[in-house]
Write a protein that holds these residues in place. Sequence first.
Motif, PDB file in Angstrom:
ATOM      1  N   ASP A  84     -35.296  49.555  27.906  1.00  0.00           N
ATOM      2  CA  ASP A  84     -34.222  50.387  28.438  1.00  0.00           C
ATOM      3  C   ASP A  84     -34.415  50.604  29.929  1.00  0.00           C
ATOM      4  OD1 ASP A  84     -36.183  52.272  28.479  1.00  0.00           O
ATOM      5  OD2 ASP A  84     -34.994  53.853  27.538  1.00  0.00           O
ATOM      6  N   ALA A  85     -33.408  51.254  30.526  1.00  0.00           N
ATOM      7  CA  ALA A  85     -33.370  51.277  31.987  1.00  0.00           C
ATOM      8  C   ALA A  85     -32.853  52.608  32.502  1.00  0.00           C
ATOM      9  CB  ALA A  85     -32.472  50.145  32.477  1.00  0.00           C
ATOM     10  N   VAL A  86     -33.373  52.987  33.667  1.00  0.00           N
ATOM     11  CA  VAL A  86     -32.953  54.227  34.324  1.00  0.00           C
ATOM     12  C   VAL A  86     -32.623  53.940  35.783  1.00  0.00           C
ATOM     13  CG1 VAL A  86     -33.636  56.547  35.047  1.00  0.00           C
ATOM     14  CG2 VAL A  86     -34.455  55.638  32.857  1.00  0.00           C
ATOM     15  N   LEU A  87     -31.445  54.388  36.199  1.00  0.00           N
ATOM     16  CA  LEU A  87     -31.069  54.284  37.609  1.00  0.00           C
ATOM     17  C   LEU A  87     -31.132  55.675  38.229  1.00  0.00           C
ATOM     18  CD1 LEU A  87     -29.830  52.751  40.062  1.00  0.00           C
ATOM     19  CD2 LEU A  87     -27.591  53.379  39.157  1.00  0.00           C
ATOM     20  N   LEU A  88     -31.991  55.819  39.220  1.00  0.00           N
ATOM     21  CA  LEU A  88     -32.098  57.084  39.937  1.00  0.00           C
ATOM     22  C   LEU A  88     -31.243  56.936  41.183  1.00  0.00           C
ATOM     23  CD1 LEU A  88     -33.631  59.797  39.897  1.00  0.00           C
ATOM     24  CD2 LEU A  88     -35.445  58.685  41.204  1.00  0.00           C
ATOM     25  N   THR A  89     -30.115  57.627  41.202  1.00  0.00           N
ATOM     26  CA  THR A  89     -29.206  57.403  42.322  1.00  0.00           C
ATOM     27  C   THR A  89     -28.553  58.712  42.746  1.00  0.00           C
ATOM     28  OG1 THR A  89     -27.430  55.995  43.166  1.00  0.00           O
ATOM     29  CG2 THR A  89     -27.187  56.766  40.905  1.00  0.00           C
ATOM     30  N   ASP A  90     -28.531  58.916  44.061  1.00  0.00           N
ATOM     31  CA  ASP A  90     -27.982  60.157  44.607  1.00  0.00           C
ATOM     32  C   ASP A  90     -27.928  59.961  46.120  1.00  0.00           C
ATOM     33  OD1 ASP A  90     -27.535  62.892  45.408  1.00  0.00           O
ATOM     34  OD2 ASP A  90     -28.440  63.516  43.507  1.00  0.00           O
ATOM     35  N   ARG A  91     -26.844  60.392  46.732  1.00  0.00           N
ATOM     36  CA  ARG A  91     -26.766  60.280  48.197  1.00  0.00           C
ATOM     37  C   ARG A  91     -27.905  61.047  48.865  1.00  0.00           C
ATOM     38  NH1 ARG A  91     -22.466  57.900  50.404  1.00  0.00           N
ATOM     39  NH2 ARG A  91     -20.760  57.411  49.001  1.00  0.00           N
ATOM     40  N   ALA A  92     -28.373  62.075  48.177  1.00  0.00           N
ATOM     41  CA  ALA A  92     -29.444  62.912  48.751  1.00  0.00           C
ATOM     42  C   ALA A  92     -30.761  62.147  48.906  1.00  0.00           C
ATOM     43  CB  ALA A  92     -29.663  64.136  47.877  1.00  0.00           C
ATOM     44  N   PHE A  93     -30.878  60.997  48.215  1.00  0.00           N
ATOM     45  CA  PHE A  93     -32.114  60.204  48.348  1.00  0.00           C
ATOM     46  C   PHE A  93     -32.099  59.323  49.603  1.00  0.00           C
ATOM     47  CE2 PHE A  93     -32.221  60.383  43.489  1.00  0.00           C
ATOM     48  CZ  PHE A  93     -33.255  61.300  43.449  1.00  0.00           C
ATOM     49  N   ALA A  94     -30.942  59.193  50.244  1.00  0.00           N
ATOM     50  CA  ALA A  94     -30.811  58.252  51.362  1.00  0.00           C
ATOM     51  C   ALA A  94     -31.719  58.634  52.521  1.00  0.00           C
ATOM     52  CB  ALA A  94     -29.362  58.195  51.835  1.00  0.00           C
ATOM     53  N   GLY A  95     -32.230  57.621  53.203  1.00  0.00           N
ATOM     54  CA  GLY A  95     -33.079  57.848  54.380  1.00  0.00           C
ATOM     55  C   GLY A  95     -34.510  58.173  54.033  1.00  0.00           C
ATOM     56  N   ALA A  96     -34.893  57.937  52.780  1.00  0.00           N
ATOM     57  CA  ALA A  96     -36.251  58.291  52.357  1.00  0.00           C
ATOM     58  C   ALA A  96     -37.285  57.328  52.910  1.00  0.00           C
ATOM     59  CB  ALA A  96     -36.322  58.287  50.830  1.00  0.00           C
ATOM     60  N   ASP A  97     -38.402  57.857  53.403  1.00  0.00           N
ATOM     61  CA  ASP A  97     -39.540  56.987  53.711  1.00  0.00           C
ATOM     62  C   ASP A  97     -40.408  56.910  52.446  1.00  0.00           C
ATOM     63  OD1 ASP A  97     -41.057  59.310  53.633  1.00  0.00           O
ATOM     64  OD2 ASP A  97     -41.638  59.256  55.743  1.00  0.00           O
ATOM     65  N   THR A  98     -41.602  56.340  52.559  1.00  0.00           N
ATOM     66  CA  THR A  98     -42.369  56.092  51.329  1.00  0.00           C
ATOM     67  C   THR A  98     -42.815  57.393  50.667  1.00  0.00           C
ATOM     68  OG1 THR A  98     -44.518  55.902  52.455  1.00  0.00           O
ATOM     69  CG2 THR A  98     -43.213  53.894  52.229  1.00  0.00           C
ATOM     70  N   LEU A  99     -43.054  58.429  51.473  1.00  0.00           N
ATOM     71  CA  LEU A  99     -43.500  59.697  50.887  1.00  0.00           C
ATOM     72  C   LEU A  99     -42.393  60.314  50.030  1.00  0.00           C
ATOM     73  CD1 LEU A  99     -46.069  61.584  51.082  1.00  0.00           C
ATOM     74  CD2 LEU A  99     -44.660  63.003  52.584  1.00  0.00           C
ATOM     75  N   ALA A 100     -41.168  60.351  50.579  1.00  0.00           N
ATOM     76  CA  ALA A 100     -40.035  60.920  49.845  1.00  0.00           C
ATOM     77  C   ALA A 100     -39.673  60.045  48.647  1.00  0.00           C
ATOM     78  CB  ALA A 100     -38.842  61.070  50.782  1.00  0.00           C
ATOM     79  N   THR A 101     -39.784  58.731  48.809  1.00  0.00           N
ATOM     80  CA  THR A 101     -39.474  57.819  47.707  1.00  0.00           C
ATOM     81  C   THR A 101     -40.447  58.014  46.559  1.00  0.00           C
ATOM     82  OG1 THR A 101     -38.629  56.178  49.263  1.00  0.00           O
ATOM     83  CG2 THR A 101     -39.231  55.382  47.078  1.00  0.00           C
ATOM     84  N   SER A 102     -41.736  58.114  46.893  1.00  0.00           N
ATOM     85  CA  SER A 102     -42.729  58.238  45.820  1.00  0.00           C
ATOM     86  C   SER A 102     -42.587  59.583  45.125  1.00  0.00           C
ATOM     87  CB  SER A 102     -44.146  58.061  46.375  1.00  0.00           C
ATOM     88  OG  SER A 102     -44.436  59.052  47.327  1.00  0.00           O
ATOM     89  N   TYR A 103     -42.176  60.618  45.866  1.00  0.00           N
ATOM     90  CA  TYR A 103     -41.951  61.913  45.229  1.00  0.00           C
ATOM     91  C   TYR A 103     -40.811  61.802  44.216  1.00  0.00           C
ATOM     92  CZ  TYR A 103     -40.259  66.651  44.511  1.00  0.00           C
ATOM     93  OH  TYR A 103     -39.815  67.809  43.916  1.00  0.00           O
ATOM     94  N   ALA A 104     -39.692  61.184  44.640  1.00  0.00           N
ATOM     95  CA  ALA A 104     -38.532  61.052  43.753  1.00  0.00           C
ATOM     96  C   ALA A 104     -38.895  60.236  42.514  1.00  0.00           C
ATOM     97  CB  ALA A 104     -37.376  60.395  44.501  1.00  0.00           C
ATOM     98  N   LEU A 105     -39.620  59.142  42.709  1.00  0.00           N
ATOM     99  CA  LEU A 105     -39.973  58.288  41.574  1.00  0.00           C
ATOM    100  C   LEU A 105     -40.970  58.994  40.643  1.00  0.00           C
ATOM    101  CD1 LEU A 105     -40.136  54.765  43.262  1.00  0.00           C
ATOM    102  CD2 LEU A 105     -38.340  55.674  41.780  1.00  0.00           C
ATOM    103  N   SER A 106     -41.837  59.826  41.211  1.00  0.00           N
ATOM    104  CA  SER A 106     -42.787  60.550  40.354  1.00  0.00           C
ATOM    105  C   SER A 106     -42.023  61.553  39.484  1.00  0.00           C
ATOM    106  CB  SER A 106     -43.863  61.258  41.192  1.00  0.00           C
ATOM    107  OG  SER A 106     -43.317  62.356  41.893  1.00  0.00           O
ATOM    108  N   LYS A 107     -40.973  62.166  40.042  1.00  0.00           N
ATOM    109  CA  LYS A 107     -40.151  63.085  39.247  1.00  0.00           C
ATOM    110  C   LYS A 107     -39.413  62.316  38.153  1.00  0.00           C
ATOM    111  CE  LYS A 107     -39.807  66.958  40.115  1.00  0.00           C
ATOM    112  NZ  LYS A 107     -40.707  68.049  39.632  1.00  0.00           N
ATOM    113  N   CYS A 108     -38.995  61.111  38.481  1.00  0.00           N
ATOM    114  CA  CYS A 108     -38.300  60.250  37.516  1.00  0.00           C
ATOM    115  C   CYS A 108     -39.237  59.903  36.357  1.00  0.00           C
ATOM    116  CB  CYS A 108     -37.809  58.989  38.224  1.00  0.00           C
ATOM    117  SG  CYS A 108     -36.935  57.837  37.167  1.00  0.00           S
TER     118      CYS A 108
END
Lengths: 297, 340
Positions: A84-108
């Motif tokens: 199965d698959a999950v798409l994490l998508t939100d305009r609020a994620f835009a402009g993320a560097d690696t720190l913000a990206t890894s935070y979002a993915l860890s929450k996912c």
Amino acid sequence: MSYTIIVFVKQVPDTQNITGQAMKPDGTVNRQALPAIFNPEDLNALELALQLKDRYQAKVTVATMGPPAAAEVLRNALFRGADDAVLLTDRAFAGADTLATSYALSKCASKIGKFDLILCGRQAIDGDTAQVGPQIAEKLKLPQISYVEEVLELTETSVKARRAIEGGYEILESPTPALFTVVDANEPRPENAIRIMKYKKAKTKSELAASKTSTYVGGESVAEDLETKAAKGLLIREWSAADVEADPGRIGFAGSPTKVKQIQSVVLTAGDYKAVEATEAGVSNLIHELIEDHTLG
Amino acid sequence: MSEQIGNVWVFIEQEGGKIADVSLELVSKGTELAAKLGVSVEAVLLGSNVGNCCDTLFQYGCKKVYLADDPRLEPFTVLPFAKVIMDLIKEYKPNILLFGATMKGRELAPRVASEKLAGLTADCTDLRIDDFDDKVNKKFYKNKLMQIRPAFGGNIIATIVNTWDDPQMVTVREGVMKMVEPDPSAKGEVVKVDVALTAEETVVKVIERMRQDKTVNLKGAQIIVAGGYGVGSAENFKLIRELAQVLGGEVGASRAAVDAGWIDHDHQVGQTGVTVRPKLYIACGISGSVQHCAGMSDSKKIIAINTDPAAPIFSVAHYGIVGDLNQVIPMMIKAYKAKA
């Protein structure tokens, strides 16, 4: 015992095959002109997960953060064998560097639930940073094994893997859950024809809504369709920042400590250029010149 | 505002007590950055029985070495290293922290940055101190570290700034910063670090380890003869080796030749290989992708041999020979043997 494996993947512009059209007149890269592909080492991570699924019983969940169009790589992962698959998508994620990206993915990952392994490709070809994997591991307080080539053994409590080090390899043992970053050391399986027939109909909520407005035919609502899709296992889950309970201050541009100050295109020039004839005389003169100026001893 | 800023730190990578070149390159660069900021450059050295490295670090410019010497720090594993470095950061608050963009550096630095909630820029090829006027957020930052790196497959060069709390962290590519001459009389201070590890940080065990030192020394080579996809086969690389041997140089390769399996990855020059700047670089059958050029365009003299006159390699070359390397290389060998 069945294992749960999360594979994080990314849809990336194909930076390895940049053509003239992809460069704008001002020297910047026109992302739109580049084909969007499955990040190569993420395919290796997926393959490793699918090998574990073949060897043991495992459920493989593939997830990505990206724009709605990134559902394409999730479908591709389903074609190859993901469950199965999950798409994490939100305009609020835009402009993320690696720190913000890894935070979002860890929450996912936390919302996906209990898992034994998280697999990521070592790095994505658009940034080549190799940072997001280790940073997700730290956010979730997991042990990390980087540059994994092969899993030797997986048990209910531990995993043994072979990984590349500079000039050789190591075999490491870690308790699970753990996070691996995976290198290009296996041959990703192709898409499976039967799975394509089934999963080409797998859609996200947004994709279903879009198809309703553009080619409205039947009488059923999106909600009904969602239920039907979900019952058939053809719904790609779509989560927003709020769905994964992400702190707005830690995602996207706001959650990114690094800022881009300047971008320059690469202009390669050598200065003086001399054409040398591919003849005995031409080459001989060149060698003479290089000996004269002490380039050659 | 006269707030005291922290020092410039370099994570020292060592294998069996031998310091990696990239660490000394970073100490050299760190010295320059520290001078600009009016602070000093200091080393963070972890391992087991590695105290003998300290003198070398002083000679290259370190004023202080934080020495964490503990059997649990050998061989290198990420979790205990990250813990020790994190504890040091909390206690001493460095302004800048430099790592080599090696396999170790690239798995360790992000773990530390994530915990510190610090920015991290990967694979820098240049570093500078400058002011940053953040017009979007209307903030002015004085004396920040400009973190310069290729991005997008090497097609662009980006300057990145870390606007959050210190340290400003980067990994830096091997071979791009110049090493200074060591000063044999230089002395410094060793600060012994208490290594406080919990069970949590020692859960990953190394069961088996196999490694060999690199046999190829591309970075130190004065002359490099490199082959690309145009070489055509592993067999044909003999010609490249022969020219390298005659000229007293090393053999390099493009990624395409390595990916084709004609030659080992240790020979790869370019963005995913080694960055080199020899006196003479002879590119044979290499088309010259930006990724490859990024790793060799600083060579003092570049000769390009290619059958395709439109190959991008000619735009970085000083001498271009449009022709078949199978004919041109024997001519070069013959001409050199006749003159030398």
